[in-house]
Structures are given as C-alpha cells and as structure tokens.
Design a protein around this motif. Structure first.
Motif, short mmCIF file in Angstrom:
data_model
loop_
_atom_site.label_atom_id
_atom_site.label_comp_id
_atom_site.label_asym_id
_atom_site.label_seq_id
_atom_site.Cartn_x
_atom_site.Cartn_y
_atom_site.Cartn_z
N TYR A 8 0.84 -1.19 0.00
CA TYR A 8 0.00 0.00 0.00
C TYR A 8 0.88 1.25 0.00
O TYR A 8 1.93 1.28 0.67
N ARG A 9 0.44 2.27 -0.73
CA ARG A 9 1.10 3.58 -0.74
C ARG A 9 0.38 4.49 0.24
O ARG A 9 -0.85 4.58 0.25
N LEU A 10 1.16 5.21 1.05
CA LEU A 10 0.59 6.19 1.96
C LEU A 10 0.40 7.50 1.21
O LEU A 10 1.37 8.13 0.78
N ASN A 11 -0.85 7.93 1.04
CA ASN A 11 -1.15 9.16 0.31
C ASN A 11 -0.91 10.39 1.18
O ASN A 11 -0.74 10.30 2.40
N ASP A 12 -0.93 11.55 0.51
CA ASP A 12 -0.71 12.81 1.23
C ASP A 12 -1.79 13.07 2.27
O ASP A 12 -1.54 13.75 3.27
N ASP A 13 -2.99 12.53 2.04
CA ASP A 13 -4.08 12.75 2.99
C ASP A 13 -4.14 11.64 4.05
O ASP A 13 -5.16 11.49 4.74
N ALA A 14 -3.06 10.87 4.16
CA ALA A 14 -2.92 9.81 5.17
C ALA A 14 -3.74 8.56 4.87
O ALA A 14 -3.75 7.62 5.67
#
Length: 495
Positions: free
Chosen positions: A121-127
């Motif tokens: 999983y990638r951690l997005n800027d919005d968490a």
C-alpha cells in the motif's frame, strides 16, 4: 550582479512571470543553478521570454531599480535543441520490477501451513492508503517465493522515493476472511538497495504479538531479492537526444475543391483572410517546425493535372521541383502553394495512398540508418472522401512498421464518416488482406469542428497523440534515445 527572469508569453500583450534565478554577484559570465520547471506540451506553441537584469542594490526585492541588460524569445520546442539545459521531470513513467520472498512466516492453519500473499500500500498525502499491488497466493508454504512483478514508479510512490509504503502479509482463506500474519514499512529508497542483486530484508511484525509475547521477535522475514528499474523513455528524451521531426505536407487539388478563381472555392486566395487549407497548414506546421533543425519541408499535391503535359499526378512537388520538393519554412510552403494554384488544372480522383507510400519510402530508409534518428509526420489536407480506400489501408498498415505518423485534416463540408475508419481510436485498422495495423499512426479531424476555434485548438487536437506514437515506435524497436552529450558529439564530429 546578474539575475535572469523567465516569463511565459501567453499572447502578444501579456507576459506571465514563471520564475527568476538567484543573483550572481560581480560576474559577467554567470552560471545559474536555478531550475525552471514548466509543463511541456508538444501539441502547443509555448512561447518563452528570458530577461537579464543587473541588480544594483543587494537588498533590492524587485526589478524597478534594476538595469535591463537584454532579452531573448523562443519557444519551449526550440529550447530542446539549444545549449540551454532542459530536463524532463519524469521518473513517474519508469517501471519497477520487484521480486519478493519470505521465510519462517507464522503458521495460521491447524492442518496445513499458511497460504501467504503480500499486499503493498502507498501512503497518500491525505494519510489514506492506496493498494498498489497484491501478489498471488503461495499455497501451503511458510517460505514463499512470489512471482516477479512490475509496477510503475508513479503507482508505487508517486515518484517520491521516501514515501512510506505499508506492506502486509496475509494467510489466504477460501471464505475471504484472510488471517493477518504481519506487516512492515518500507520506502522505494530502501528497496533500491536490491538493485545490484543484494537482498533487502524487513522483519514482518504483528503488533498484537509484540505486546502480548515477551520473547516475540517477528512473524517472519520478508526479503526483496531484486529491484530493477525499467526506464520508460519519453518523447522529450528522444528530442533531447537529437531526434528530428521530418514534417511533410500533402494538399488535395481535386476538382471538388472548386475553381481557385472563384470566391466559393476552398482554394480561393482571399487578400485578407487565409482559406481553410492555409489555416490548417500553418496551425500544425508552426508546432512541428520547432523540432526540425533545417526547417526545410517537402510539400506535395495530389489529384491535379500538372504542367507541362498536364497528366494527373497524386504525388507531385508543389514547387514543381521533383528533385528537391522542400520549401524553406512553413512560409515557404505557403508561398509555393499560392504560386502553384494558377498553374494547375484541378482534377481527380482523391487518391492518398501514393503520397503515404512516398513518405513511407523515406521513412524506410531511416530504419536502415544507424546514426540518424528521424521521425516522419505527414499532414494530408483533403476536401473529400478518398477514392482509393483499399490501397490507403494497405499503405497505412505498412507505414505502421516505420517511424511515421499520418495526420489527415478534412477541409470543407463533405461527409467524412468513412475517414474515421483510418483512425485507430475506434478499432483496429486492417489491410484488405486482413493484416492489422501494428500501431495507431493516423489521426483524423474535420476542420469544420475547429472553424470558430483558435488555430492552437486544431493543432492540439491533431498533434496530441504524436509524442506517444514516437515513443511507441522507438520502444517497439528497442531503440533508446541518445543522451544529449552523445547527440552533441555526433553533431560536432559526425559527417
């Protein structure tokens, strides 16, 4: 104390400042470290203006009191062929090949061993978390070796090498209620440690076990055995490496256009207003000319009776010089077109296969040339439905194997519905014998859709697919772009 300012020229009256460099003190030959970042669009003319100032006051924050030293204007397309260093901010187009395995995973099954699979999983800027990849399940194995897989760098980490990735290992269950084994955090920067064949390892941790079990170490070890970066070269990579766009024009001179002396003719030369042929020619040509170093463009006509014997020709030079059909710049093409009209007898039929084959012959010679890298764009301007559809389909299928694209602009109000079949957007074009086109190389648009729009809108529509067509061709042939230094060396020392 020199400072350089870059402005984007939105129109003749309006300049939009993009950025400015640092100030270089007491130097008449400044080298700036500032990098200007611009969005690049092949299908648009992006006009730039560089201004140079001498800053007199060290505390000066504006340019009102600065001395203007000079300026230069160009297009972004021209910059790619100048000594100004231009670099495309890619990385997002690259692919990563990853090969994971694990050892000594926790056994979650009573009567057999765990059936593990791995999720990244990638951690997005919005968490929030975005699933990037899920491996296959390896049945009944606590030391699984998962299949090698590819994922784009953009999908993996949005091009950010230090973006956190959450990796979770599960024990597969047929009812969908998979058992959690453990997880670990990683970054692409860490994964790159496996590029040279060295293994990178992470302990697979179960937070609950870590709290409950005093002697808990981990729930297994996850191993990255290989990380391989697969470079996906971009259109700008090839242009910066010396690829030249060879732009050729073909103009329809069939009788259906009407007598050029009549104001109702599509070829009528109005003293103040260019006709549709000229509008389309200039709109597309102004974009392509920035990517052709010699600015010499072959221009041909088809469907007319030509002097001196007035036989019908479907691939004659508009300047009537068959040995050298090239015109100097887009303006040279315009002048040759206007000069030839009184000397022709418009006739027919509307056959475009001969001109496609003529340009394809030039492109086929390029295939056998090792040093030069040229890509051919043929612009066909026609007022009617073509009459040699079978031959045209065959010519396009054969041309799809070559460094070549075909742009067709329909002039006037004819029914162009049959022309859409040449454009591969709606399906796979096939030759009369059933051979499929190797890649989509044709873009067709009727000019009437842009009659009240700006020339830039037409150019954007017909040229937007060209960069991908260029890249698709060279990638299919395994041809990598030269680095700019190699290109400059070949220009300096080559024949």
């Amino acid at each position: 104390n020199a400072i350089c300012l870059l402005a984007l020229k939105c129109n003749c009256l309006f300049l939009l400042q993009v950025d400015r460099t640092e100030v270089i003190r007491s130097c008449v030959n400044p080298t700036y470290s500032k990098v200007f970042t611009l969005d690049f669009y092949f299908e648009e003319v992006q006009r730039l203006r560089f201004e140079l100032y001498d800053i007199n006051n060290s505390s000066h924050n504006g340019l009102k009191e600065a001395d203007f030293l000079g300026s230069v204007e160009c297009t972004l397309g021209q910059v790619s062929h100048l000594d100004i260093t231009a670099e495309e901010l890619t990385g997002n187009d690259d692919y990563i090949e990853l090969s994971f395995s694990a050892r000594k995973l926790d056994d979650k099954d009573f009567f057999s061993k765990s059936d593990p699979f791995l999720e990244i999983y990638r951690l997005n800027d919005d968490a929030t978390l975005q699933l990037v990849y899920r491996t296959e399940t390896v049945m009944n194995n606590l030391n699984p070796v998962w299949k090698t897989f590819k994922v784009s760098l953009n999908s993996l980490c949005s091009g950010d090498h230090e973006r956190k990735l959450q990796c979770t290992v599960w024990d597969w269950d047929s009812n969908g209620k998979h058992d959690y084994i453990g997880e670990f955090e990683a970054t692409f920067k860490e994964m790159r440690g496996a590029i040279d064949g060295r293994q990178v390892q992470w302990p697979c941790m179960n937070p609950k076990y870590k709290v409950k079990k005093k002697n808990y170490k981990n729930s297994g070890i996850v191993i990255l055995n290989q990380c391989k970066v697969i470079k996906m070269h971009s259109f700008l990579d090839y242009i910066m490496g010396g690829c030249q766009i060879q732009f050729t024009v073909a103009i329809d001179f069939t009788a259906s256009n009407g007598d050029p002396r009549n104001s109702c003719s599509l070829h009528y030369i109005h003293p103040y207003q260019p006709n549709e042929y000229l509008k389309a020619l200039v709109a597309v040509g102004e974009i392509c000319q920035d990517y052709d170093s010699d600015k010499m463009f072959p221009a041909f006509g088809f469907g007319a009776q030509i002097p001196p014997d007035y036989k019908v020709s479907h691939d004659f030079a508009v300047n009537f010089n068959e040995d050298n059909p090239e015109c100097a710049g887009i303006q040279g093409v315009v002048e040759a077109y206007q000069a030839c009209l009184p000397k022709l007898q418009l006739y027919g039929p509307t056959n475009i296969a001969p001109i496609i084959q003529k340009v394809a012959n030039s492109a086929s010679q390029e295939v056998h040339t090792k040093e030069a890298m040229q890509y051919f764009i043929l612009l066909i301007l026609t007022d009617g439905v073509i009459t040699d559809m079978a031959d045209t389909r065959e010519a396009i299928v054969q041309a799809s194997h070559l460094p070549m694209s075909v742009i067709i602009v329909g002039i006037g109000n004819a029914d162009f519905s049959d022309m859409q079949m040449l454009d591969g957007d709606d399906g796979i074009l096939r030759s009369p014998k059933g051979e499929p086109v190797l890649r989509d190389i044709v873009q067709f648009v009727p000019f009437r859709n842009f009659k009240h729009a700006s020339p830039a809108a037409l150019a954007k529509s017909v040229l937007a697919e060209v960069p991908n067509q260029v890249v698709d061709y060279y990638n299919s042939k395994g041809i990598k772009p030269k680095v700019p230094s190699e290109y400059q060396s070949s220009r300096q020392f080559g024949p």
